[in-house]
Design a protein around this motif. Structure first.
Motif, short mmCIF file in Angstrom:
data_model
loop_
_atom_site.label_atom_id
_atom_site.label_comp_id
_atom_site.label_asym_id
_atom_site.label_seq_id
_atom_site.Cartn_x
_atom_site.Cartn_y
_atom_site.Cartn_z
N GLY A 164 -24.12 -31.63 -64.18
CA GLY A 164 -23.16 -31.28 -63.14
C GLY A 164 -22.21 -30.15 -63.51
N ALA A 165 -22.31 -29.63 -64.72
CA ALA A 165 -21.43 -28.55 -65.15
C ALA A 165 -21.89 -27.21 -64.57
N ASP A 166 -20.99 -26.24 -64.58
CA ASP A 166 -21.32 -24.90 -64.08
C ASP A 166 -22.23 -24.15 -65.04
N VAL A 167 -21.94 -24.28 -66.32
CA VAL A 167 -22.73 -23.64 -67.38
C VAL A 167 -23.13 -24.73 -68.36
N ILE A 168 -24.39 -24.71 -68.77
CA ILE A 168 -24.90 -25.77 -69.64
C ILE A 168 -25.51 -25.15 -70.88
N LEU A 169 -24.87 -25.41 -72.03
CA LEU A 169 -25.36 -24.98 -73.33
C LEU A 169 -25.89 -26.21 -74.07
N ALA A 314 -37.25 -18.53 -57.87
CA ALA A 314 -36.21 -18.98 -58.80
C ALA A 314 -35.18 -17.90 -59.04
N GLY A 315 -35.59 -16.64 -59.01
CA GLY A 315 -34.65 -15.54 -59.19
C GLY A 315 -33.64 -15.47 -58.06
N TYR A 316 -34.11 -15.62 -56.83
CA TYR A 316 -33.19 -15.61 -55.69
C TYR A 316 -32.24 -16.80 -55.75
N ARG A 317 -32.76 -17.98 -56.11
CA ARG A 317 -31.89 -19.15 -56.18
C ARG A 317 -30.86 -19.02 -57.30
N THR A 318 -31.25 -18.41 -58.42
CA THR A 318 -30.31 -18.20 -59.52
C THR A 318 -29.21 -17.23 -59.10
N ALA A 319 -29.59 -16.17 -58.39
CA ALA A 319 -28.58 -15.22 -57.91
C ALA A 319 -27.63 -15.88 -56.93
N ALA A 320 -28.15 -16.73 -56.04
CA ALA A 320 -27.28 -17.46 -55.11
C ALA A 320 -26.34 -18.38 -55.87
N ARG A 321 -26.86 -19.05 -56.88
CA ARG A 321 -26.02 -19.91 -57.73
C ARG A 321 -24.91 -19.09 -58.37
N LEU A 322 -25.24 -17.92 -58.89
CA LEU A 322 -24.25 -17.06 -59.55
C LEU A 322 -23.16 -16.63 -58.57
N ILE A 323 -23.56 -16.22 -57.37
CA ILE A 323 -22.58 -15.72 -56.39
C ILE A 323 -21.64 -16.84 -55.96
N ARG A 324 -22.17 -18.02 -55.73
CA ARG A 324 -21.31 -19.14 -55.33
C ARG A 324 -20.37 -19.55 -56.46
N PHE A 325 -20.87 -19.53 -57.67
CA PHE A 325 -20.04 -19.85 -58.83
C PHE A 325 -18.91 -18.84 -58.97
N ALA A 326 -19.22 -17.56 -58.91
CA ALA A 326 -18.21 -16.51 -59.01
C ALA A 326 -17.20 -16.63 -57.88
N ASP A 327 -17.67 -16.98 -56.69
CA ASP A 327 -16.79 -17.11 -55.54
C ASP A 327 -15.77 -18.22 -55.77
N ARG A 328 -16.19 -19.34 -56.36
CA ARG A 328 -15.25 -20.42 -56.64
C ARG A 328 -14.18 -19.99 -57.64
N LEU A 329 -14.53 -19.11 -58.56
CA LEU A 329 -13.59 -18.69 -59.59
C LEU A 329 -12.82 -17.42 -59.22
N ASP A 330 -13.07 -16.89 -58.01
CA ASP A 330 -12.43 -15.65 -57.54
C ASP A 330 -12.77 -14.47 -58.44
N ILE A 331 -14.00 -14.41 -58.88
CA ILE A 331 -14.48 -13.31 -59.72
C ILE A 331 -15.38 -12.40 -58.88
N PRO A 332 -15.09 -11.10 -58.78
CA PRO A 332 -15.93 -10.21 -57.97
C PRO A 332 -17.33 -10.07 -58.57
N VAL A 333 -18.26 -9.63 -57.74
CA VAL A 333 -19.67 -9.60 -58.12
C VAL A 333 -20.22 -8.19 -58.00
N LEU A 334 -21.01 -7.79 -58.98
CA LEU A 334 -21.79 -6.56 -58.95
C LEU A 334 -23.26 -6.96 -58.82
N THR A 335 -23.96 -6.40 -57.83
CA THR A 335 -25.40 -6.64 -57.74
C THR A 335 -26.14 -5.31 -57.88
N LEU A 336 -27.25 -5.36 -58.59
CA LEU A 336 -28.12 -4.20 -58.77
C LEU A 336 -29.45 -4.50 -58.11
#
Length: 446
Positions: A164-169, A314-336
């Motif tokens: 359930g964590a945002d980042v899992i090491l 899986a790449g699209y879903r990972t990018a969606a996960r990243l954008i939603r995570f950044a959005d919760r933390l108020d961190i802007p996003v750069l996409t290439l």
């Protein structure tokens, strides 16, 4: 090699800066000596566990600085009844999460548990609901949760604090899985219940060696808890500087093997960066999509970058996960943006490529934080557009964006190969055409 099983306090000592750990106060629950079920001998088992470990419960909660960033640490003591979760464990975890929210601190679960405590029956199992609630409240508060999976991480502890964590090491050699070693099928492949297997399946982000954990965790905490940028500035062009003469010239240059790719742009843009991996649905696309967070001019920016290959679901879903995570933390996003298009093989269809692209379109559209997009190569149809920010997309001179590849457009129109170049011109795919059409804001310089 599997790490020697460390006690909760040994793990804290390894990670915390000198003399910065302060244990948090925890509620004192009054109950019978043998717990809520009056399980005969349970009180004696607890007493033996306390004598053996020096702990009163299976988790130690406190605050500490990790490589300079303060966080709440939740360290499980496996020597105390297998690190199992009971009522008092739930009390401590709930209090620690509440403290983290009150003081705006990230949460770091250091998990080593066999699951729920059977001597407390369903009362123990319901602690998972308490933990899930606290995790959800912390997520809503915009605070990151970074889990470290130790050996073992199984049962409800994996299904809440870990997964359930945002980042899992995870530590190398750690047993990680919902089913513990004594309850899984007898013929089950043990390799499937490991940290490496969870990373390969997209359920965890990385395996980190014990000697590197403090620095890696500290880097994550600095980026996720540090100051975010107001918005992601547009990277400079690293390749060609002159504009293409024709549409076919634009396509050829964008497809050139020597053209700079996403890794080169990310290395030039960030002083340092960390990666997330996996879609949390059983898939990874490490070759086609790079996602994570980095430091740009001292501020944190999130990134999602296509690498020039066909992007997998899986790449699209990972990018969606990243954008939603950044959005919760108020961190802007750069996409290439750089892909000939979405993967279109049978496996991609079975893996839900259409749904994954729709999910990414939705994540970009719903984001509250600013998203900045740079087209750095091929922009192939909807599989590329899904990653592009409406109204804030830029292009390099060696790129193109098209509703469809010129060759496929010619084939659909029943034109011969000799007409592909003319079709490319008709599609108006050059960067300067895209500016004139209002599709992108401008062409960046080197």
């Amino acid at each position: 090699m599997t790490e020697r099983r460390l006690s909760a306090r040994e793990v804290i000592t390894r990670l915390a800066d000198d003399s910065t750990f302060t244990e948090l106060p925890h509620p004192q629950r009054q109950s019978g000596p043998d717990g809520p079920l009056s399980w005969q001998g349970y009180g004696a088992s607890r007493a033996r566990a306390a004598a053996r470990t020096g702990e009163e419960e299976s988790v130690v909660c406190g605050t500490a600085s990790v490589a300079g960033t303060r966080a709440v640490l939740l360290a499980f003591e496996f020597g105390f009844l297998g690190g199992s979760l009971g009522e008092r464990t739930g009390d401590r975890l709930e209090a620690a999460y509440a403290y983290a929210r009150a003081h705006r601190l990230p949460v770091v679960p250091l998990v080593a548990t066999g699951g729920s405590r059977m001597q407390e029956g369903m009362v123990a199992l319901t602690q998972l609901q308490r933990v899930a609630r606290q995790s959800a409240l912390t997520r809503e508060a915009g605070l990151p949760q970074i889990a470290v999976l130790r050996d073992p991480t199984t049962g409800g502890g994996w299904a809440t604090l870990g997964a359930g964590a945002d980042v899992i090491l995870a530590l190398p050699g750690a047993q990680v899985g919902f089913a513990g070693s004594r309850v899984r099928p007898a013929d089950a492949d043990p390799a499937a219940y490991t940290a490496d297997a969870q990373v390969a399946a997209g359920a965890a982000d990385a395996v980190v060696r014990p000697e590197e954990l403090r620095n890696v965790l500290g880097r994550w905490l600095r980026l996720l808890a540090g100051p975010p940028a107001q918005e992601a500035t547009v990277p400079r062009a690293l390749g060609a500087h002159d504009l293409p003469a024709t549409g076919w010239d634009a396509a050829r240059r964008a497809r050139a093997p020597q053209r700079p790719r996403a890794a080169a742009y990310l290395d030039a843009y960030f002083s340092h960066r960390v990666r997330i991996s996996g879609d949390r649905c059983g898939g990874v696309d490490t070759d086609g999509m790079l996602c994570g967070f980095g430091a740009h001019e001292g501020h944190t920016v999130a990134y999602a970058a296509q690498t020039g290959t066909a992007t997998r679901p899986a790449g699209y879903r990972t990018a969606a996960r990243l954008i939603r995570f950044a959005d919760r933390l108020d961190i802007p996003v750069l996409t290439l943006v750089d892909t000939p298009g979405a993967a279109n093989d049978a496996d991609a269809e079975r893996q839900g490529v259409g749904a994954s692209i729709a999910d990414l379109f939705g994540a970009v559209a719903a984001a509250r934080v600013p998203i900045t997009t740079l087209l750095i190569g091929e922009g192939g149809s909807g599989g590329a557009l899904a990653l592009a920010a409406p109204g804030n997309t830029w292009a390099t001179p060696d790129s193109y964006f098209s509703v469809i590849a010129p060759e496929l457009a010619a084939a659909i129109l029943k034109r011969g190969p000799q007409e592909v170049e003319a079709t490319a011109d008709q599609l108006r795919i050059r960067p300067q055409d895209l500016v004139e059409l209002g599709v992108i804001r401008g062409v960046v310089e080197g």
